[in-house]
Design a protein around this motif. Structure first.
Motif, short mmCIF file in Angstrom:
data_model
loop_
_atom_site.label_atom_id
_atom_site.label_comp_id
_atom_site.label_asym_id
_atom_site.label_seq_id
_atom_site.Cartn_x
_atom_site.Cartn_y
_atom_site.Cartn_z
N SER A 178 0.84 -1.19 0.00
CA SER A 178 0.00 0.00 0.00
C SER A 178 0.88 1.24 0.00
N ILE A 179 0.28 2.36 -0.38
CA ILE A 179 0.98 3.64 -0.41
C ILE A 179 0.45 4.50 0.74
N ALA A 180 1.34 5.01 1.55
CA ALA A 180 0.92 5.82 2.70
C ALA A 180 0.21 7.09 2.24
N GLN A 181 -0.95 7.35 2.82
CA GLN A 181 -1.71 8.57 2.53
C GLN A 181 -2.04 9.28 3.84
N PHE A 182 -2.16 10.60 3.74
CA PHE A 182 -2.35 11.39 4.96
C PHE A 182 -3.51 12.39 4.84
N GLY A 183 -4.21 12.38 3.71
CA GLY A 183 -5.30 13.33 3.52
C GLY A 183 -6.66 12.69 3.69
N SER A 184 -7.69 13.32 3.10
CA SER A 184 -9.07 12.86 3.30
C SER A 184 -9.53 11.85 2.25
N THR A 185 -8.85 11.78 1.12
CA THR A 185 -9.32 10.89 0.06
C THR A 185 -9.01 9.43 0.39
N ARG A 186 -9.87 8.52 -0.10
CA ARG A 186 -9.69 7.10 0.16
C ARG A 186 -8.62 6.48 -0.75
N SER A 187 -8.38 7.09 -1.90
CA SER A 187 -7.43 6.51 -2.84
C SER A 187 -6.78 7.60 -3.65
N ILE A 188 -5.71 7.24 -4.37
CA ILE A 188 -5.07 8.18 -5.27
C ILE A 188 -5.18 7.65 -6.69
N ASN A 189 -4.98 8.52 -7.64
CA ASN A 189 -5.07 8.17 -9.05
C ASN A 189 -4.21 6.96 -9.37
N ALA A 190 -4.74 6.04 -10.18
CA ALA A 190 -4.02 4.80 -10.49
C ALA A 190 -2.71 5.09 -11.24
N GLY A 191 -2.72 6.08 -12.11
CA GLY A 191 -1.49 6.43 -12.81
C GLY A 191 -0.42 6.96 -11.87
N VAL A 192 -0.85 7.75 -10.90
CA VAL A 192 0.08 8.28 -9.89
C VAL A 192 0.62 7.14 -9.04
N ALA A 193 -0.27 6.26 -8.60
CA ALA A 193 0.16 5.12 -7.78
C ALA A 193 1.19 4.28 -8.51
N ALA A 194 0.97 4.05 -9.79
CA ALA A 194 1.91 3.25 -10.57
C ALA A 194 3.28 3.91 -10.60
N GLY A 195 3.31 5.23 -10.78
CA GLY A 195 4.58 5.93 -10.80
C GLY A 195 5.32 5.84 -9.47
N ILE A 196 4.58 5.94 -8.37
CA ILE A 196 5.19 5.87 -7.05
C ILE A 196 5.84 4.51 -6.83
N VAL A 197 5.12 3.44 -7.16
CA VAL A 197 5.63 2.10 -6.89
C VAL A 197 6.77 1.74 -7.86
N MET A 198 6.65 2.15 -9.11
CA MET A 198 7.76 1.91 -10.04
C MET A 198 9.03 2.61 -9.58
N HIS A 199 8.88 3.83 -9.11
CA HIS A 199 10.06 4.56 -8.65
C HIS A 199 10.63 3.93 -7.39
N THR A 200 9.78 3.36 -6.56
CA THR A 200 10.27 2.62 -5.39
C THR A 200 11.14 1.45 -5.84
N TRP A 201 10.69 0.72 -6.86
CA TRP A 201 11.50 -0.38 -7.40
C TRP A 201 12.84 0.16 -7.91
#
Length: 238
Positions: free
Chosen positions: A194-217
């Motif tokens: 999972s990706i840590a979130q700190f705001g009010s939304t339940r989820s983040i954009n799928a394209g953004v999530a993909a970028g975050i996890v790819m960059h983690t790799w």
């Protein structure tokens, strides 16, 4: 902001498209080659003559598309990216473009074959793409190649991607915008992050999530010295 940009089409020609992140520039790419033409067969005579306005790094300017793909094949990383497309997810183009930027081995579309390529900015021409009508097809592909399926979903029991060690050879699997991962995808995963979130939304954009996890790799496994520099030069004839 209004603007225009000449963009390469699937036929290799150019067309005027609407505003993009580059519309503030007067011109993209480089003009006709100046001086004697290189003799290396990686170069495209038409591009040398007319200029290269494609969305490619400087090191690939004037190269044939086939030559770029062949060179990328020598540089690709051993992680794959998969995204479910059962409801025509509009984030797939962004995922493909980001996968290309991080030199993913391949992108897998699970579900519907058709997807909106506009967001890919023509990077799909340089990226290996695979289609699987169902999750089971992706599972078979991963099993045959010894790839660990890593699902990305903010569900109970998921491990924070900020602290977990991602497998080097893996498939990073993303759900659709809204419904998230299907039940079949969740069951197919050997690891859920999972990706840590700190705001009010339940989820983040799928394209953004993909970028975050790819960059983690990339941060965990990639040879950063092999990344293109911000000022990569056009290769000389050799």
């Amino acid at each position: 902001m209004n603007g225009r940009m000449d963009q390469e089409t699937s036929e290799g020609t150019t067309e005027v498209v609407g505003p993009t992140e580059w519309t503030y520039r007067n011109e993209v790419g480089v003009g006709p080659w100046e001086g004697p033409w290189p003799t290396d067969d990686r170069y495209d005579p038409e591009l040398l003559e007319h200029g290269d306005r494609r969305n490619v790094v400087d090191a690939y300017r004037y190269w044939r598309r086939e030559a770029i793909v062949a060179d990328l094949d020598e540089r690709r990383h051993p992680f794959h990216v998969a995204i479910e497309n059962f409801q025509h997810d509009h984030n797939i183009g962004t995922v493909v473009r980001t996968a290309n930027a991080f030199a993913a081995a391949a992108v897998h579309i699970v579900g519907k074959r058709r997807w909106n390529r506009r967001g890919a900015m023509v990077t799909d021409r340089y990226q290996h793409l695979h289609h699987h009508p169902q999750v089971s097809g992706l599972v078979d592909y991963a099993t045959e190649r010894g790839l660990t399926i890593v699902a990305v979903d903010n569900t109970p029991g998921a491990q924070p991607v900020e602290t977990v060690r991602l497998p080097r050879e893996c498939v990073l699997l993303f759900g659709q915008e809204g419904p998230g991962l299907s039940e079949d995808a969740q069951q197919a995963a050997e690891l859920v992050v999972s990706i840590a979130q700190f705001g009010s939304t339940r989820s983040i954009n799928a394209g953004v999530a993909a970028g975050i996890v790819m960059h983690t790799w990339v941060r965990q496994h990639a040879d950063l010295s092999a990344a293109w520099g911000a000022h990569s030069s056009i290769p000389s004839d050799s």
